[in-house]
Each structure stands twice: as C-alpha cells, then as structure tokens.
Design an enzyme around this catalytic site. Structure first.
Site, PDB file in Angstrom:
ATOM      1  N   HIS A   1      12.693  27.313 -40.713  1.00 51.42           N
ATOM      2  CA  HIS A   1      13.908  26.619 -41.152  1.00 51.42           C
ATOM      3  C   HIS A   1      13.643  25.473 -42.136  1.00 51.42           C
ATOM      4  O   HIS A   1      14.212  24.384 -42.011  1.00 51.42           O
ATOM      5  CB  HIS A   1      14.660  26.093 -39.929  1.00 51.42           C
ATOM      6  CG  HIS A   1      15.231  27.175 -39.050  1.00 51.42           C
ATOM      7  ND1 HIS A   1      15.643  28.387 -39.521  1.00 51.42           N
ATOM      8  CD2 HIS A   1      15.465  27.207 -37.695  1.00 51.42           C
ATOM      9  CE1 HIS A   1      16.117  29.122 -38.515  1.00 51.42           C
ATOM     10  NE2 HIS A   1      16.003  28.448 -37.403  1.00 51.42           N
TER      11      HIS A   1
ATOM     12  N   HIS B   1      23.444  27.327 -38.721  1.00 50.92           N
ATOM     13  CA  HIS B   1      22.810  27.573 -37.414  1.00 50.92           C
ATOM     14  C   HIS B   1      23.707  27.138 -36.245  1.00 50.92           C
ATOM     15  O   HIS B   1      23.247  26.463 -35.321  1.00 50.92           O
ATOM     16  CB  HIS B   1      21.473  26.839 -37.362  1.00 50.92           C
ATOM     17  CG  HIS B   1      20.476  27.450 -36.434  1.00 50.92           C
ATOM     18  ND1 HIS B   1      20.750  27.719 -35.115  1.00 50.92           N
ATOM     19  CD2 HIS B   1      19.207  27.864 -36.640  1.00 50.92           C
ATOM     20  CE1 HIS B   1      19.676  28.261 -34.552  1.00 50.92           C
ATOM     21  NE2 HIS B   1      18.727  28.362 -35.462  1.00 50.92           N
TER      22      HIS B   1
ATOM     23  N   GLU C   1      23.080  34.136 -37.610  1.00 47.00           N
ATOM     24  CA  GLU C   1      22.689  33.483 -38.859  1.00 47.00           C
ATOM     25  C   GLU C   1      22.571  34.531 -39.955  1.00 47.00           C
ATOM     26  O   GLU C   1      21.648  35.350 -39.926  1.00 47.00           O
ATOM     27  CB  GLU C   1      21.355  32.762 -38.655  1.00 47.00           C
ATOM     28  CG  GLU C   1      21.373  31.745 -37.533  1.00 47.00           C
ATOM     29  CD  GLU C   1      20.014  31.604 -36.845  1.00 47.00           C
ATOM     30  OE1 GLU C   1      19.057  31.137 -37.484  1.00 47.00           O
ATOM     31  OE2 GLU C   1      19.907  31.965 -35.658  1.00 47.00           O
TER      32      GLU C   1
HETATM   33  C1  GLA Z   1      16.235  30.585 -35.053  1.00 47.15           C
HETATM   34  C2  GLA Z   1      14.939  31.202 -34.693  1.00 47.15           C
HETATM   35  C3  GLA Z   1      14.639  30.942 -33.265  1.00 47.15           C
HETATM   36  C4  GLA Z   1      14.655  29.460 -32.956  1.00 47.15           C
HETATM   37  C5  GLA Z   1      15.958  28.876 -33.389  1.00 47.15           C
HETATM   38  C6  GLA Z   1      15.981  27.370 -33.281  1.00 47.15           C
HETATM   39  O1  GLA Z   1      17.290  31.288 -34.558  1.00 47.15           O
HETATM   40  O2  GLA Z   1      14.878  32.569 -34.996  1.00 47.15           O
HETATM   41  O3  GLA Z   1      13.379  31.487 -32.935  1.00 47.15           O
HETATM   42  O4  GLA Z   1      13.600  28.819 -33.618  1.00 47.15           O
HETATM   43  O5  GLA Z   1      16.239  29.202 -34.708  1.00 47.15           O
HETATM   44  O6  GLA Z   1      15.577  26.922 -32.058  1.00 47.15           O
END
Ligand code: GLA
Length: 373
Positions: free
Chosen positions: A133, A203, A338
């Site tokens: 991210h 997110h 997402e």
């Molecule tokens: C995304 C990732 C997960 C986790 C979340 C945040 O969805 O794919 O593995 O890291 O973000 O916690």
C-alpha cells in the site's frame, strides 16, 4: 406597477434560480475542521448529504471515508464502514488503512522493488519482504487539498519525485461524489512528469449490518478467475479458474461458508485476501461485486473499470485496534473490496501494465451503489 419587460426579467430570474437549484438539488456539501496533524497541518472534514439523507463523511488526511450512513429496508440510516473517532487514532493506526485512499501502489510489490526502463527502484519494506500500500507513509497518511465540487469533494495530492521510492512527481486528483440514487462514486486521476507506475484504490472496511461480523453477508464476485498467491501474498502470475474452489463467488455465497476449508490459498491469506479477475463486458463500468446483508436488507454493488478486485475478509483484524466508540475490531468484522490493477503488476509482465508516462493520464472510476430490499 412593473413594466412588462421587468416582469419578464423577474420570471426569467426565478426560472434560472429554479434550474440551478434542481441541478444541485441534490447533495449538499459542508466543510468543517477535523483537527491537526502532529506537524500542525489542519485537516478538514467534508460531509456530503443527498436528497434521501444518505451521508458520506470524508477527511483530507488520507482522503479517508470516515463514515457512510445508508438506509436499511425500513429506511433507517446506519453507518456501514469501520473507522476511528479522532484524527490522532487514524494517524496512529499503521495496520488497517480504514477507509483510506491507497497509493502510489495499492496492495503488494514483491521484494519491495521493481524495474522500469532498466532502472531498479527500491521501495520501503513494510510487509514481510514486500512493500504494501505505498509503504508506511503512503497516500493514506498524507494530507490532501480538499475542494468542494458539485455533489462532492475533490482531493489533490502532489507526490514528489522519489517519494516512497517511486519515480516522477505524481499529481493525484480523487473526487468523491454522492448521487441522489445512493451511489458513492470515486473518480481517480493521476499525471506524472517521468515514467512511473500507479495503482490507486480505496480501502474501506464494509459491514452492511453495522455491527458483528461479515461471515454471513452474501457476497457475489463477477469473476471466473483469480490470481493465486505465494506464502508472502504475492501473486504467482497464474490466472486460476475459480470453478470447484472456495474462490467461486459467481453465485451469492457467504464468506463463512468455506473460509475454514483446508485449502492452501485460504491458508496463505488467513482467509480471503486475493485479487479476482473481473469479468469485463467491454470498456466502462462493469459489475465486479455485490454484497447483501439479509438482516438489514442493505445491498452494495461495486462497479468499476479496473481489471481486478481484492476481496479481503478482514483477516488481520486481531482485536488490537479499537475503532469508533471504542469498539474493538475483530477478525472478519468487515470486508474490503479494493478495485485495482493486479498486485505486483510492475514485476509481472503478463499482467496488465500499471505504467504511466508523461502526457498520459491515469483515469479510473469505481462506484459503490447502495439499495435495500
Ligand atoms: C489489503 C491486503 C491485506 C492487508 C490489508 C490491510 O487488503 O491485501 O493483506 O494488508 O490490506 O491490513
């Protein structure tokens, strides 16, 4: 007595005002303060309210959707997203990315590096050996400039050349709009002054019931294939058919129905934490996902022009993060959808390219459409 032309002019003015009002009838936008960052930068809160009373609240720190109140089948509004009460809680939370805009690259880049035009770019490592991210100071932790636009808020963030390891000065503009038909639309654009890669998403952690867990929500994913991962959650490069696996959500199914099955992919993700390959019907928006909570009647459909969607069943919520009203966020208390380029695309030549060049424009839309039945 007024002259005929004066009466005509007054009538014209009245009708112009009416037209303007009905065009904007809709969503009102209010700006207020949401506190200050540790360095003193002021953060604003934009509250969008549509004609039906649906309300979205967005802050300029991370472009975070802090609450979304939607009607249930009886018309009662309820907050369907996880989040925090204060700015300090958002800035201290390095785990969840509650409601935030994610950039420069949503999800993981393997070994925290990628090659572009023969140059290797090293990224901050914040998830095993990988970069997740956009790193620990990603777009979710930056203060965006917020501006009211009709029915919504436009957020701008200029990420300097080299920030978080990525090449090029990237100007990202993201607009949230709330329509009278209960659609929350997110329009993402970005431009660059050097060749780079970009993959933006939101997110938000959804729970259409407003409390408890999401294991009983009905989930449909419009995808015949998904991208299996390795133990570090990096796609292997394969596009695997979902047929005959716990990843088949082509018919509405609850996450709880198969999440505990013995399956290597579920083990790697500690549940669902994978990218599905959206079945596209040409260019433009396609239905990627649908979620229904039968207890409240709330339904959310996700439309996007993106090739992938990460369905994450909140597996890493481990009871250590407290959310709104001090409520502890436990495993599976919410799910994320997402929309995105596939994870690790910069290292996967067979995946659609996430490259952006000067003169080009990253331009994508995702809509979360709400109803109740
Ligand atoms: C995304 C990732 C997960 C986790 C979340 C945040 O969805 O794919 O593995 O890291 O973000 O916690």
């Amino acid at each position: 007595m007024k002259s005929a032309p004066a009466i005509m002019a007054a009538l014209l003015m009245a009708s112009l005002t009416l037209t303007a009002n009905s065009m904007n009838a809709a969503t009102t936008v209010k700006k207020s303060d949401f506190g200050k960052m540790p360095d003193g930068t002021a953060v604003s809160l934009f509250t969008l309210t549509n004609a039906k009373g649906m309300e979205a609240r967005i802050i300029t720190c991370g472009g975070i959707l802090v609450s979304l109140r939607t009607p249930d089948r009886k018309g009662a509004l309820g907050d369907v997203v996880l989040g925090h009460d204060t700015l300090a809680d958002y800035t201290a939370d390095t785990k969840t990315y509650f409601g935030a805009l994610i950039g420069r690259y949503a999800n993981r880049i393997g070994n925290a590096q990628f090659k572009l035009d023969g140059v290797t770019y090293k990224l901050p490592v914040n998830d095993g050996r990988n970069s997740l991210h956009g790193g620990p100071q990603g777009f979710d932790k930056r203060v965006w400039t917020g501006k009211e636009v009709p029915g919504g808020v436009e957020l701008t963030y200029v990420s300097k050349d080299g920030e978080a390891g990525y090449p090029g000065t990237l100007t990202a503009v993201v607009t949230y709009t709330l329509t009278d038909d209960n659609h929350l639309r997110i329009h993402y654009t970005a431009t660059t002054d050097k060749n780079t890669v970009v993959n933006l998403t939101n997110h938000t952690y959804w729970n259409l019931k407003g409390d408890g867990d999401i294991l009983g929500h009905l989930v449909t994913l419009n995808a015949d294939r998904y991208t299996p991962i390795d133990a570090g959650l990096i796609p292997t490069g394969e596009l695997r058919p979902v047929a005959g696996t716990p990843f088949d959500f082509r018919q509405a199914t609850t996450p709880g129905a198969r999440i505990n099955q013995t399956d290597e992919q579920l083990k790697f993700g500690k549940g669902y934490d994978h990218n599905w390959v959206v079945n596209r019907t040409g260019a433009g928006l396609s239905l990627a996902a649908r979620v229904e909570d039968t207890s409240s009647g709330r339904v959310m459909e996700v439309y996007t022009d993106q090739p992938g969607i990460q369905f994450y069943s909140g597996n890493f919520l481990d009871g250590t993060v407290k959310g709104k009203g001090g409520r502890v966020a436990r495993q599976h208390d919410a799910l994320c959808l997402e929309t995105q380029h596939f994870p690790d695309s910069p290292n996967k030549p067979t995946f659609a390219s996430a490259e952006l060049k000067p003169g080009g424009k990253y331009d994508t839309v995702t809509e979360f459409r709400f109803s109740a039945k």
